[in-house]
Write a protein that holds these residues in place. Structure first.
Motif, PDB file in Angstrom:
ATOM      1  N   THR A 216       5.559   0.111   1.532  1.00  0.00           N
ATOM      2  CA  THR A 216       4.461  -0.215   0.620  1.00  0.00           C
ATOM      3  C   THR A 216       5.116  -0.963  -0.545  1.00  0.00           C
ATOM      4  N   ILE A 264      -4.365   0.925  10.954  1.00  0.00           N
ATOM      5  CA  ILE A 264      -4.336   0.498   9.548  1.00  0.00           C
ATOM      6  C   ILE A 264      -2.886   0.483   9.072  1.00  0.00           C
ATOM      7  N   ASP A 268      -2.276  -0.301   3.275  1.00  0.00           N
ATOM      8  CA  ASP A 268      -3.740  -0.341   3.218  1.00  0.00           C
ATOM      9  C   ASP A 268      -4.325   1.069   3.285  1.00  0.00           C
ATOM     10  N   GLN A 271      -4.061   2.256  -0.203  1.00  0.00           N
ATOM     11  CA  GLN A 271      -5.121   1.626  -1.011  1.00  0.00           C
ATOM     12  C   GLN A 271      -6.449   2.367  -0.806  1.00  0.00           C
ATOM     13  N   SER A 272      -6.766   2.674   0.447  1.00  0.00           N
ATOM     14  CA  SER A 272      -8.086   3.282   0.690  1.00  0.00           C
ATOM     15  C   SER A 272      -8.126   4.733   0.217  1.00  0.00           C
ATOM     16  N   ASP A 293      -8.523  -0.811  10.073  1.00  0.00           N
ATOM     17  CA  ASP A 293      -8.755  -2.229   9.831  1.00  0.00           C
ATOM     18  C   ASP A 293      -9.250  -2.959  11.054  1.00  0.00           C
ATOM     19  N   TYR A 345     -12.357  -1.987  -0.943  1.00  0.00           N
ATOM     20  CA  TYR A 345     -11.193  -2.053  -0.062  1.00  0.00           C
ATOM     21  C   TYR A 345     -11.069  -3.430   0.601  1.00  0.00           C
ATOM     22  N   ARG A 346      -9.878  -4.019   0.541  1.00  0.00           N
ATOM     23  CA  ARG A 346      -9.579  -5.269   1.260  1.00  0.00           C
ATOM     24  C   ARG A 346      -8.203  -5.124   1.888  1.00  0.00           C
ATOM     25  N   ALA A 347      -8.097  -5.401   3.181  1.00  0.00           N
ATOM     26  CA  ALA A 347      -6.804  -5.270   3.864  1.00  0.00           C
ATOM     27  C   ALA A 347      -5.808  -6.269   3.291  1.00  0.00           C
ATOM     28  N   GLN A 348      -4.580  -5.821   3.100  1.00  0.00           N
ATOM     29  CA  GLN A 348      -3.526  -6.681   2.548  1.00  0.00           C
ATOM     30  C   GLN A 348      -2.523  -7.107   3.619  1.00  0.00           C
TER      31      GLN A 348
END
Ligand code: NAD
Length: 419
Positions: A216, A264, A268, A271-272, A293, A345-348
């Motif tokens: 991360t 996922i 991410d 993040q969630s 995701d 939430y947006r996937a990175q």
């Protein structure tokens, strides 16, 4: 916000602690180091070196200039759980401290019972202690997408509208788990939903997809690495494929390889979970978030591994041994995931990025993989009641039939939990 993480020494608990600290939250953790002991029990270890917990805390202090609180103890001990909540009075509790391996739960009756007793006891103790001590705290409970199984219709987030004999209602979506471990998660979900209703607790049940990755943004130093499991019992299919590629072994896709699951990336997932913590449920509200995701089949994971392995001059082949699990090898899979995106939430990370990142990290620690190369192939079989003889064939020290079950109530292990 003050956040208590149960299972802070684990694969996702550790990076979550770093992520929340980085976002300005106060973090305190609980762990009894049982995952370290259980991975050792089946003859494996983390592919990445992980420091003993006091050194992890020191690394946080030295490298991130943050303080990380910690209580060593077992969620099976109610007085311990109540004491931690009374001392810390957290605003949110992220509950990750469970036995999380499906194959481990399928080894034999003792491992099945230990999984369900440990998981259900820990969750019930937390629910009762919350009611007693911090009834306004928000519980973020880790479930799994595996609770739903693979139904032939779209999978909603926890609840769906149903019409039956002329009447309509909104009901929990049926669960069809595929291992004793996954059933423990189903039973947990029922307990969290019931406690929320009778005691007006605030709860979020996260149906988590399979997590992948070793990094991360907060893991900036080897002293901050999280664990990476690759043996047949604790490692995910993707982790095993990457390790097989590094070790020059064929990738073992069980059966036809059409088994499809939600995935996922580690960062991410963090993040969630942070978004769930920062947007608590209302009193009496039980929310369900499907957290993944994208869905991939095992064949797609193997093909992506082969494609990216070539960037590292590795050229593995793909084998299809018989599936040791009882599961559909080709099926429909269409889960819905709208609640987390609604919170921002947006996937990175993409899957390809995540696979590259894992290759980079595990190639550096190749000698750790070499030293345990015998643990990657499957020995635990869903169709037999006792897989211990198969495990013992490659690990003579594996506990025999008369060994006591590895329950949380067992006396402290003589095994050094920090190895
Ligand atoms: N990793 C995944 O891909 C994934 C996918 C879906 C769901 N989940 C769920 O997320 C949660 C965390 O998973 P993980 O991969 O970080 O697992 P993990 O085993 O790496 O971490 C769990 C941590 O909890 C601790 N623990 C377990 N039982 C305990 C107890 N009774 N008392 C105190 N500490 C205890 C363990 O020592 C370990 O450090 C689990 O509930 C798991 O079922 C994980």
């Amino acid at each position: 916000m003050k956040v208590l993480i149960t299972g802070i020494d684990g694969y996702s608990g550790w990076p979550l602690a770093l992520h929340l600290l980085g976002r300005g939250h106060d973090v305190v953790g609980v762990d009894n180091f049982v995952t370290r002991r259980r991975v050792k029990e089946v003859g494996s270890w983390s592919g990445t070196p992980i420091l003993p917990f006091p050194k992890r805390q020191q690394a946080v202090h030295d490298l991130l200039r943050k303080e990380l609180g910690f209580h060593k103890g077992d969620l099976a001990d109610y007085e311990f759980v109540r004491g931690v909540l009374a001392t810390e009075r957290p605003d949110a509790i992220v509950h990750l401290a469970e036995q999380r391996s499906a194959p481990y739960s399928m080894i034999d009756v003792h491992h099945a019972v230990a999984t369900q007793v440990d998981n259900l006891t820990g969750t019930l103790h937390l629910l009762y202690a919350m009611r007693e001590v911090v009834p306004d705290a928000h519980l973020v409970k880790m479930g799994t997408m595996g609770e739903y199984g693979t139904p032939g219709v779209d999978i909603p987030e926890g609840f769906f509208e149903v019409e039956y004999r002329g009447r309509r209602d909104t009901l929990p979506f049926p669960r069809q788990a595929g291992s004793w471990y996954h059933w423990s998660k189903v039973f947990d979900s029922g307990d969290v939903m019931f406690a929320t209703r009778i005691w007006k607790l605030r709860t979020t049940d996260v149906m988590q997809g399979v997590i992948y990755g070793t990094r991360t943004p907060e893991i900036t130093h080897d002293k901050l690495l999280t664990r990476f499991d690759f043996d047949e019992t604790w490692g995910t299919a993707l982790n095993r494929f990457i390790v097989q590629a590094v070790l020059g072994l064929p990738l073992t896709v069980y059966g036809q390889g059409g088994q499809t699951r939600g995935f996922i990336a580690l960062e991410d997932s963090m993040q969630s979970l942070r978004l769930a913590v920062e947007h608590p449920a209302e009193p009496g509200q039980y929310r369900v978030f499907n957290q993944f995701d994208a869905a991939y089949s095992v064949n797609q994971l193997a093909e992506a591994t082969v494609r990216i392995a070539a960037e590292y001059r590795l050229h593995p082949t793909i084998d299809h041994p018989p599936d040791p699990r009882v599961e559909a090898e080709q099926h429909y899979y269409q889960p819905i995931h709208e609640h987390l995106p609604a919170l921002g939430y947006r996937a990175q990370r993409t899957l390809d990025d995540g696979i590259r990142q894992i290759f980079r990290d595990v190639i550096r620690f190749r000698r750790r993989l070499e030293a345990r190369r015998h643990v990657v192939l499957p020995t635990v079989n869903w169709r037999v009641a006792d897989s211990k003889p198969a495990i013992a064939a490659r690990l003579p020290s594996f506990p025999g039939p008369s060994a006591p079950p590895p329950t949380a109530a067992s006396p402290p292990s003589s095994v050094d939990p920090t190895v």
